[in-house]
Design a protein around this motif. Sequence first.
Motif, short mmCIF file in Angstrom:
data_model
loop_
_atom_site.label_atom_id
_atom_site.label_comp_id
_atom_site.label_asym_id
_atom_site.label_seq_id
_atom_site.Cartn_x
_atom_site.Cartn_y
_atom_site.Cartn_z
N GLN A 192 1.03 -1.38 0.03
CA GLN A 192 -0.13 -0.16 0.02
C GLN A 192 0.84 1.20 0.14
OE1 GLN A 192 -2.30 -0.85 3.43
NE2 GLN A 192 -4.18 -1.36 2.30
N ILE A 193 1.99 1.06 0.62
CA ILE A 193 2.72 2.37 0.79
C ILE A 193 3.44 2.56 -0.72
CG2 ILE A 193 5.03 3.29 1.90
CD1 ILE A 193 4.00 1.68 4.38
N ALA A 194 4.10 1.28 -1.39
CA ALA A 194 4.68 1.52 -2.56
C ALA A 194 3.69 1.84 -3.60
CB ALA A 194 5.35 0.31 -2.69
N SER A 195 2.23 1.63 -3.34
CA SER A 195 1.52 1.98 -4.75
C SER A 195 0.86 3.33 -4.52
CB SER A 195 0.28 1.12 -4.52
OG SER A 195 -0.24 1.27 -3.54
N GLY A 196 1.14 4.06 -3.37
CA GLY A 196 0.67 5.40 -3.23
C GLY A 196 1.34 6.38 -4.18
N PRO A 197 2.68 6.43 -4.17
CA PRO A 197 3.73 7.32 -5.09
C PRO A 197 3.23 6.96 -6.56
CG PRO A 197 5.09 6.61 -3.20
CD PRO A 197 3.54 5.86 -3.28
N ILE A 198 3.17 5.70 -6.83
CA ILE A 198 2.73 5.32 -8.14
C ILE A 198 1.47 5.88 -8.78
CG2 ILE A 198 2.19 3.45 -9.69
CD1 ILE A 198 4.54 1.84 -8.13
N GLN A 199 0.30 5.76 -7.93
CA GLN A 199 -0.87 6.15 -8.26
C GLN A 199 -0.84 7.65 -8.32
OE1 GLN A 199 -3.41 4.80 -4.86
NE2 GLN A 199 -3.65 2.87 -6.07
N VAL A 200 -0.03 8.40 -7.71
CA VAL A 200 0.06 10.05 -7.82
C VAL A 200 0.64 10.27 -9.05
CG1 VAL A 200 1.16 11.97 -6.76
CG2 VAL A 200 0.08 10.31 -5.17
N ILE A 258 0.56 12.23 -14.62
CA ILE A 258 0.71 12.07 -16.02
C ILE A 258 -0.55 12.26 -16.70
CG2 ILE A 258 1.37 10.09 -17.84
CD1 ILE A 258 3.35 9.33 -15.92
N MET A 259 -1.66 11.66 -16.28
CA MET A 259 -2.76 11.77 -16.90
C MET A 259 -3.39 13.53 -17.24
SD MET A 259 -4.90 8.19 -15.36
CE MET A 259 -6.33 9.14 -15.08
N PHE A 260 -3.23 13.88 -15.91
CA PHE A 260 -3.85 15.34 -15.87
C PHE A 260 -2.67 16.12 -17.00
CE2 PHE A 260 -5.75 14.50 -11.78
CZ PHE A 260 -7.02 14.79 -12.36
N ALA A 261 -1.57 15.86 -16.97
CA ALA A 261 -0.47 16.65 -17.74
C ALA A 261 -1.02 15.97 -19.16
CB ALA A 261 0.99 16.15 -17.49
N GLY A 262 -1.10 15.01 -19.79
CA GLY A 262 -1.67 14.86 -20.86
C GLY A 262 -2.94 15.65 -21.44
#
Length: 94
Positions: free
Chosen positions: A5-13, A18-22
């Motif tokens: 859960q800790i590792a997936s947090g930064p990945i989701q952010v 990336i989606m918002f930048a696109g």
Amino acid sequence: MSKSQIASGPIQVLMAAIMFAGAAFAAEVPPAADPVPSKEVRAKMAAAHEAMAACLRSDKSVADCRNEMQTTCRKMHGDGCMMMSMGMHDHMQK
């Protein structure tokens, strides 16, 4: 919290960023406006296509018909004849 859960947090952010930048980049690029040909130009284009159709119905080779169409297109549009560019030729071959 588990390690996954800790590792997936930064990945989701990162994925959200990336989606918002696109989306922001896509919103900034104005769509290309296709110029609307005049009635006279449309009539010339129709005549060129009718000549191409007649050529294709004849005993001439497809290459000869294409060359005639290229010549007609260049007379109308000069070297900026997009209709008979290699990209369109490749598309027609498929």
